[in-house]
Design an enzyme around this catalytic site. Structure first.
Site, PDB file in Angstrom:
ATOM      1  N   ASP A 180       0.860  -1.186   0.000  1.00  0.00           N
ATOM      2  CA  ASP A 180       0.000   0.000   0.000  1.00  0.00           C
ATOM      3  C   ASP A 180       0.901   1.242   0.000  1.00  0.00           C
ATOM      4  O   ASP A 180       1.872   1.307   0.764  1.00  0.00           O
ATOM      5  CB  ASP A 180      -0.897  -0.020   1.238  1.00  0.00           C
ATOM      6  CG  ASP A 180      -1.862   1.144   1.271  1.00  0.00           C
ATOM      7  OD1 ASP A 180      -2.996   0.965   0.805  1.00  0.00           O
ATOM      8  OD2 ASP A 180      -1.477   2.224   1.770  1.00  0.00           O
ATOM      9  N   ASP A 223      -4.653   2.062  -4.578  1.00  0.00           N
ATOM     10  CA  ASP A 223      -3.191   2.130  -4.462  1.00  0.00           C
ATOM     11  C   ASP A 223      -2.615   0.872  -3.827  1.00  0.00           C
ATOM     12  O   ASP A 223      -1.501   0.872  -3.315  1.00  0.00           O
ATOM     13  CB  ASP A 223      -2.781   3.357  -3.652  1.00  0.00           C
ATOM     14  CG  ASP A 223      -3.302   3.302  -2.224  1.00  0.00           C
ATOM     15  OD1 ASP A 223      -4.478   2.944  -2.042  1.00  0.00           O
ATOM     16  OD2 ASP A 223      -2.551   3.632  -1.288  1.00  0.00           O
TER      17      ASP A 223
END
Length: 303
Positions: A180, A223
């Site tokens: 992440d 993301d």
């Protein structure tokens, strides 16, 4: 009743069609070779008339084709099948077609009567290479993330299923990394979504270099990126994860001449008797990722 030779008019008409039309005897002799006039799709096959398929085709392919021919004669009905052919391996006086590996569809039908004293079939050959390549491309696109050109979530879930099956069968290790980008929302808010897109593309470039595409890498959503590492120890996975983390940290991300500092957090899960399916494995990696963020981000946590 036995058929006779085709009339001049029939031959002329057949030779106007782009696709080859063949009459082949039950022992593999090409009794007629007509049509096939489109050189962008086919080599000129007219020199094959009167020859047996084993004279100009490799034995494995000739065996396959003759099996289909005998099946057609036995079934007394239309037989459609597809095959690949490396056209340079066909023995012809001149190769003047598209060349390379081509896909073809054969539409084979048994002749009711003898032709020139032989039981025979008629065959229409259609070059379907373009169709096959289009289907292949569409299939690839269905597994591709359009922004990063990495695999997408769907592909990863199917691939990890295969890796887990091998893990159960052979005892190979499987690790899942959930990555992440730290403070990604803040980057989008401060610099705009195009800046965020540039970072996601940059991550994809770096992860390919670090892992050298020997492992499954996918954009999991937003993301988040997910990676599977196979046949590696916990120590090796931790080392590779930190190599990726540091590569991202040291990379000079920029957008419109603005330097954008980027870091990632990584959660790692290991397949085991307790964590033994996709849901559990991804869930465990997600917990590890949460712990990495809880500890301050820009770090790797393995569970």
């Amino acid at each position: 009743m036995e058929h006779t030779f085709l009339s001049d008019l029939s031959v002329s008409l057949f030779n106007t069609i782009p696709d080859p039309f063949l009459v082949i005897s039950e022992d593999g002799v090409y009794l007629e070779v007509l049509g096939g006039t489109e050189r962008s799709l086919y080599d000129d096959g007219t020199p094959l008339k009167g020859k047996n398929i084993y004279e100009f085709m490799e034995k494995a392919f000739a065996d396959y084709f003759m099996d289909q021919l005998h099946k057609t004669l036995g079934g007394k009905t239309l037989n459609c099948f597809e095959y690949q052919l490396q056209t340079e391996r066909v023995v012809l006086p001149e190769l003047n077609g598209p060349g390379g590996q081509q896909w073809f569809e054969a539409r084979m039908f048994p002749m009711e009567n003898l032709y020139l004293g032989h039981r025979a079939v008629t065959v229409m050959i259609i070059n379907i290479t373009e169709r096959k390549l289009l289907h292949q491309r569409l299939s690839e696109l269905s597994y591709l993330d359009p922004l990063t050109s990495l695999a997408n979530r769907r592909y990863f879930m199917e691939r990890i299923s295969e890796e887990l099956e091998e893990h159960y069968a052979k005892g190979t290790s499987v690790h899942v990394l959930l990555c992440d980008i730290d403070h990604f929302k803040s980057i989008n808010d401060l610099y705009g979504h195009l800046a965020g897109d540039a970072i996601l593309k940059g991550f994809a470039t770096i992860v390919r270099k670090v892992l050298k595409q020997t492992h499954t890498i996918a954009r999991f959503g937003g993301d988040e990126f997910i990676i599977s590492l196979v046949n590696m120890t916990n120590e090796q996975v931790l080392e590779k994860s930190n190599e990726l983390r540091l590569a991202i940290q040291d990379y000079p991300f920029s957008y419109e001449d603005k330097q954008l500092p980027v870091c990632i957090s990584i959660g790692v899960a290991t397949a085991s008797s307790e964590v033994n399916d996709i849901t559990a494995l991804v869930g465990c990696a997600d917990k590890a990722l949460y712990e990495a963020k809880k500890q301050g981000r820009n770090r790797v946590v393995i569970l």
